[in-house]
Design a protein around this motif. Structure first.
Motif, short mmCIF file in Angstrom:
data_model
loop_
_atom_site.label_atom_id
_atom_site.label_comp_id
_atom_site.label_asym_id
_atom_site.label_seq_id
_atom_site.Cartn_x
_atom_site.Cartn_y
_atom_site.Cartn_z
N GLU A 279 0.83 -1.21 0.00
CA GLU A 279 0.00 0.00 0.00
C GLU A 279 0.86 1.26 0.00
OE1 GLU A 279 -2.61 0.02 3.34
OE2 GLU A 279 -3.62 -1.85 2.80
N VAL A 280 0.40 2.27 -0.73
CA VAL A 280 0.94 3.62 -0.63
C VAL A 280 -0.25 4.54 -0.40
CG1 VAL A 280 2.90 3.14 -2.14
CG2 VAL A 280 0.76 4.00 -3.14
N THR A 281 0.03 5.78 -0.05
CA THR A 281 -1.03 6.76 0.15
C THR A 281 -0.78 7.98 -0.72
OG1 THR A 281 -1.36 6.08 2.45
CG2 THR A 281 -2.28 8.21 1.80
N ILE B 241 1.53 12.68 -0.45
CA ILE B 241 1.90 11.27 -0.54
C ILE B 241 2.58 10.83 0.75
CG2 ILE B 241 2.12 11.20 -3.05
CD1 ILE B 241 5.15 11.38 -2.71
N ALA B 242 2.41 9.55 1.08
CA ALA B 242 3.08 8.96 2.23
C ALA B 242 3.34 7.48 1.91
CB ALA B 242 2.24 9.09 3.49
N VAL B 243 4.58 7.05 2.10
CA VAL B 243 4.95 5.66 1.81
C VAL B 243 5.83 5.15 2.94
CG1 VAL B 243 5.99 4.07 0.17
CG2 VAL B 243 4.89 6.16 -0.67
N ASN B 244 5.45 4.02 3.52
CA ASN B 244 6.21 3.43 4.62
C ASN B 244 7.57 2.91 4.14
OD1 ASN B 244 4.22 3.90 6.51
ND2 ASN B 244 3.26 1.89 6.23
N ARG B 245 8.54 2.93 5.06
CA ARG B 245 9.88 2.46 4.73
C ARG B 245 9.87 1.03 4.22
NH1 ARG B 245 14.16 -0.35 5.72
NH2 ARG B 245 16.27 0.59 5.72
N SER B 246 9.03 0.18 4.81
CA SER B 246 8.99 -1.23 4.41
C SER B 246 8.59 -1.39 2.95
CB SER B 246 8.02 -2.00 5.31
OG SER B 246 6.70 -1.46 5.21
N VAL B 247 7.71 -0.53 2.47
CA VAL B 247 7.29 -0.59 1.08
C VAL B 247 8.44 -0.16 0.17
CG1 VAL B 247 5.66 0.31 -0.63
CG2 VAL B 247 4.88 -0.19 1.70
N ILE B 248 9.14 0.90 0.55
CA ILE B 248 10.28 1.37 -0.26
C ILE B 248 11.35 0.29 -0.33
CG2 ILE B 248 12.06 3.14 -0.47
CD1 ILE B 248 10.13 5.02 1.08
N ALA B 249 11.59 -0.40 0.80
CA ALA B 249 12.57 -1.49 0.82
C ALA B 249 12.14 -2.62 -0.11
CB ALA B 249 12.74 -2.01 2.24
N LEU C 186 13.16 8.18 10.46
CA LEU C 186 11.80 8.24 9.92
C LEU C 186 11.33 6.85 9.49
CD1 LEU C 186 12.20 11.41 7.66
CD2 LEU C 186 11.19 11.30 9.95
N LYS C 187 10.04 6.58 9.72
CA LYS C 187 9.45 5.31 9.32
C LYS C 187 8.74 5.39 7.98
CE LYS C 187 8.81 3.70 14.08
NZ LYS C 187 7.83 3.20 15.09
N ALA C 188 8.60 6.60 7.45
CA ALA C 188 7.91 6.79 6.17
C ALA C 188 8.39 8.08 5.53
CB ALA C 188 6.39 6.83 6.38
N ILE C 189 8.29 8.14 4.22
CA ILE C 189 8.53 9.39 3.52
C ILE C 189 7.18 10.08 3.34
CG2 ILE C 189 8.38 8.44 1.16
CD1 ILE C 189 10.87 11.14 2.35
N ILE C 190 7.11 11.32 3.73
CA ILE C 190 5.87 12.09 3.63
C ILE C 190 6.20 13.40 2.92
CG2 ILE C 190 4.08 13.33 4.92
CD1 ILE C 190 4.41 11.27 7.15
N GLY C 191 5.37 13.74 1.93
CA GLY C 191 5.61 14.97 1.19
C GLY C 191 4.49 15.25 0.22
N ASP C 192 4.80 16.03 -0.80
CA ASP C 192 3.83 16.37 -1.83
C ASP C 192 4.46 16.13 -3.19
OD1 ASP C 192 1.57 17.69 -0.23
OD2 ASP C 192 3.33 18.81 0.45
N THR C 193 3.63 15.80 -4.15
CA THR C 193 4.11 15.66 -5.52
C THR C 193 3.27 16.49 -6.46
OG1 THR C 193 4.73 14.12 -7.27
CG2 THR C 193 2.74 13.58 -6.02
N ARG C 194 3.97 17.11 -7.40
CA ARG C 194 3.31 17.92 -8.41
C ARG C 194 3.72 17.48 -9.81
NH1 ARG C 194 0.97 23.02 -7.58
NH2 ARG C 194 1.91 23.19 -5.52
N ILE C 195 4.37 16.32 -9.91
CA ILE C 195 4.91 15.95 -11.21
C ILE C 195 3.80 15.74 -12.24
CG2 ILE C 195 6.99 14.90 -10.26
CD1 ILE C 195 5.78 12.15 -10.90
N ILE C 196 4.12 16.12 -13.46
CA ILE C 196 3.24 15.85 -14.59
C ILE C 196 3.94 14.81 -15.45
CG2 ILE C 196 4.18 17.83 -15.88
CD1 ILE C 196 1.39 18.09 -17.19
#
Length: 414
Positions: free
Chosen positions: A231-233, A259-267, A340-350
């Protein structure tokens, strides 16, 4: 290709009103599934067959966001109806903290019938909570601009000492904001139909609609075949409904999404890339999240990560263009270094033709509006073959947009 020079008129197609699905099928996974292979071959399946169409070594990634009852309606003493459409929290700015607020919070909102609220006098209404108690909800406009208004909400319960959260308030008072192109009012069935079966993180004002086709039976089939699920958010914003109104893409301002993605998902993603596993994204929101992770890693490598992936960063001349696994490993080291246990931020990519996909191999998505950024994203994934695919879908009775049918796309080989 320079994406800024793309003419949006080149991404138009005739969409008959009759093919826009106004409601979903009674059985979610009974919808059609168009499968387009990387060589352009097209076949029709049903969504219930999905697990058997995915490579055995796949990672399936989907967006766990939950659509909130974002439309709040107030009636002034004059009888005027004012609708407040909550877009994103401003205080607390963190979604989880905001929904857990008791007594007050603030949101960035759009205001409908705003001309009837020029005096900015507080709006007030009484709602009934799930336990039957009454809640007085007040809304005050603090500021207004071209992009919306900041609204302060305050509320109190008729039950002495009751600590009512904003999540409870909005669930009781609000209405699910279905897409405007459905051309109808929200119905009671939308409260269930417009949520994925795996949604549980509140925050979106629109559903990640490719996920609406999943059922517990489909998920069980995926698990039986040994396909990993992660899962990602990404909290979908109202901008997802906005067509491109400028002649060229370079003039279009892409909306920002949390967006928010847990470290385990990134791994797991880093491991998948290194092992050559197949990454399948459910919906354009998952695609944008996964691809943004790669660019966050690149920003970290240049010491430029400040919390948002900018719209044109992927096409920048000074982009380091790291291998995908390296970017993800840098991201993991960054999380560990900062505890940190997750990366949290914003994305504006097109994502538009000219974009190089770094993580996503297969995409599950719906059929999108003409002249939309989502159609550009699909075109960047499969190339000019999108025209043939859409022509096929139009001529074979596929249902379009949010409540329509789905497609499974293999990325075009470059």
């Amino acid at each position: 290709m320079t994406p800024q020079l793309i003419s949006i008129d080149d991404y138009d197609y005739p969409l008959p009103e009759a093919l826009i699905a106004k409601h979903p099928l009674v059985q979610r996974d009974a919808c059609k599934l168009l499968v387009r292979e990387s060589d352009g071959t097209i076949a029709t399946h049903t969504f219930s067959e999905l697990a058997g169409l995915l490579p055995a070594d796949s990672l399936l990634v989907y967006n766990n966001t939950r659509v909130i009852n974002a439309r709040l309606r107030f009636r002034k003493a004059t009888g005027a109806l004012i609708e407040i459409f909550c877009l994103e929290p401003s205080a607390p700015a963190d979604y989880e903290q905001n929904f857990a607020s008791t007594g007050s919070c603030r949101w960035h909102c759009l205001v409908g019938n705003s001309k009837r609220w020029r005096d900015n006098s507080p709006l007030s209404g009484v709602i009934t909570a799930a336990d039957g108690s009454s809640i007085v909800l007040n809304a005050t406009r603090l500021s207004a601009g071209d992009s919306g208004s900041e609204i302060a909400f305050e509320w109190h319960s008729s039950t002495p000492g009751a600590a009512v959260t904003f999540s409870e308030v909005i669930n009781a008072a609000g209405v699910i904001p279905i897409p405007p192109y459905l051309g109808r009012d929200t119905e009671a069935s939308d409260a269930t139909d417009y949520q994925t079966v795996y949604s549980h993180i509140e925050g979106s004002v629109a559903a990640p609609t490719a996920g609406l086709h999943f059922t517990p039976a489909v998920l069980d089939d995926i698990d039986r075949r040994g396909i990993e699920r992660h899962e990602v958010t990404l909290h979908v914003g109202a901008g997802t409904f906005q067509p491109v109104k400028t002649p060229s893409i370079g003039e279009h301002c892409m909306h920002s999404e949390f967006i928010a993605v847990n470290r385990s998902v990134i791994a797991a993603l880093a491991d998948a890339v290194e092992r050559g596993k197949h990454i399948c994204a459910v919906g354009t929101t998952s695609v944008r999240t996964l691809e943004s992770l790669y660019h966050i890693g690149c920003l970290i490598s240049s010491d430029l990560w400040s919390g948002e992936v900018e719209q044109w960063y992927p096409y920048s001349a000074d982009h380091p263009a790291l291998p995908a696994a390296e970017a993800l490993r840098l991201l993991l080291r960054y999380l560990d270094a900062h505890g940190l246990k997750a990366i949290i931020g914003d994305t504006r990519i097109i994502i538009a033709p000219g974009y190089t996909y770094r993580l996503v191999d297969t995409m599950i998505t719906n059929f999108h509006q003409p002249k939309s950024t989502l159609l550009l994203l699909v075109s960047a994934f499969i190339g000019e073959g999108w025209r043939e695919m859409y022509a096929y879908a139009l001529s074979h009775g596929y249902r379009f947009l949010s409540y329509g049918d789905a497609c499974l796309l293999r990325r075009a080989q470059t």
